[in-house]
Design an enzyme around this catalytic site. Structure first.
Site, PDB file in Angstrom:
ATOM      1  N   HIS A   1      31.832  12.627  -8.764  1.00  0.00           N
ATOM      2  CA  HIS A   1      30.747  13.045  -7.555  1.00  0.00           C
ATOM      3  C   HIS A   1      31.569  13.812  -6.586  1.00  0.00           C
ATOM      4  CE1 HIS A   1      26.694  11.652  -6.064  1.00  0.00           C
ATOM      5  NE2 HIS A   1      27.091  12.644  -5.409  1.00  0.00           N
TER       6      HIS A   1
ATOM      7  N   ARG B   1      21.585  14.320  -9.511  1.00  0.00           N
ATOM      8  CA  ARG B   1      21.393  12.995  -9.545  1.00  0.00           C
ATOM      9  C   ARG B   1      21.425  12.235 -10.787  1.00  0.00           C
ATOM     10  NH1 ARG B   1      22.910  13.910  -5.267  1.00  0.00           N
ATOM     11  NH2 ARG B   1      21.807  13.945  -3.216  1.00  0.00           N
TER      12      ARG B   1
END
Length: 313
Positions: free
Chosen positions: A276, A228
């Site tokens: 990502h 994250r």
């Protein structure tokens, strides 16, 4: 018998990718359900299939809903929503785990072997004496020992790396030195040559990798963050890279996504940005997880992968 109504709350592109796999997974389990895009009549909905990129949702209007089934592993975008009173299930899928293991293993090996020098440094210089150590001589730290972290730690240990893992709750994993607490975190970051971040994003982990932790890290540590973006204080990491305290950072998750073109990570010589992609949710396999939880809900059985709302994951 009334068919359960499923509301798919995400963008049009995801709807087009998920619709057929979800219907197929339901059919595999003999579940006859009505799958809708959006929720014009939320009071009719029994299950919510939710992507964190969906527009703001007032979950209190879904008065029949038995559960919210998240399409992603991360739930930080929804878990604190005060309108959410239904059970929340995160996504745990074998393809998601496999993708993360492949990403982490690949980048750990890349840095362990010093491949950037050879792949990017085609400058005519023969560096025959720059032989990397064996995996047994390399210390790797994994922060976060949940489903993804445990799998990655195990894969790295199977290659011979000396793996130490840290989690907020004490864990026990074969072949892994498991630590917890503040003292355990300090011990891990002080000795790890490669540090992998796979913690959930909660109030307790927000900005964990800041100036304090980076000051205690082993000089030249390589940081890999497929977890994250909010785990890292960006300015502290940039400063540590500039000062040489961090040797390189390979980053796949960011506080703002897509990462703005002007962000200093794009332009830093010691940073690798990936968009990502470490552990994408793949509809073909993840739809089966959704279908199983819907089957359980209809049968009155406990849901899989329930989120602990107090812990945040």
């Amino acid at each position: 018998m009334r068919r359960p109504v499923l509301a798919f709350l995400a963008d049009q592109q995801r709807w087009e990718a998920w619709r057929a796999p979800v219907l197929a997974a339901l059919a595999e389990r003999g579940i006859k359900a009505e799958l809708r895009f959006g929720a014009e009549t939320p009071e009719e909905v029994d299950y919510i299939l939710y992507a964190p990129t969906a527009a703001r949702v007032d979950f209190s209007t879904f008065t029949r809903a038995r559960a919210v089934l998240n399409l992603w592993a991360g739930v930080e975008g929804i878990v604190t929503d005060p309108s959410l009173t239904q059970p929340l299930c995160r996504m745990v899928d074998t393809s998601l785990v496999t993708g993360m293991v492949e990403y982490v293993t690949g980048h750990v090996l890349r840095h362990h072997l010093g491949m950037d020098r050879h792949v990017l440094g085609q400058d005519g210089i023969w560096r025959g004496r720059e032989v990397p150590p064996l995996a047994a001589d390399r210390s790797v730290g994994v922060l976060g020992l949940g489903e993804l972290g445990a799998a990655c730690a195990g894969a790295l240990a199977s290659l011979g790396f000396r793996v130490t893992g840290w989690s907020r709750r004490c864990r026990s994993l074969a072949g892994i030195t498991c630590l917890d607490g503040t003292a355990g975190l300090d011990a891990l970051v002080s000795q790890a040559e490669i540090l992998v971040l796979l913690l959930p994003l909660t109030p307790a982990t927000e900005g964990l990798i800041g100036a304090g932790v980076l000051a205690r890290a082993r000089p030249g540590v390589v940081l890999i963050n497929p977890g994250r973006g909010g785990l890292i204080e960006d300015s502290a990491l940039i400063a540590a890279l500039d000062e040489g305290r961090v040797g390189h950072a390979t980053l796949d998750a960011f506080r703002e996504e897509p990462l703005p073109p002007e962000h200093p990570f794009w332009h830093h010589s010691k940073v690798t940005v990936t968009p990502h992609i470490a552990a994408a949710t793949r509809p073909e396999t993840a739809a089966r997880v959704l279908a199983e939880n819907i089957r359980r809900g209809e049968a009155g059985e406990p849901f899989l992968h329930l989120v602990d709302r107090a812990a945040g994951y």
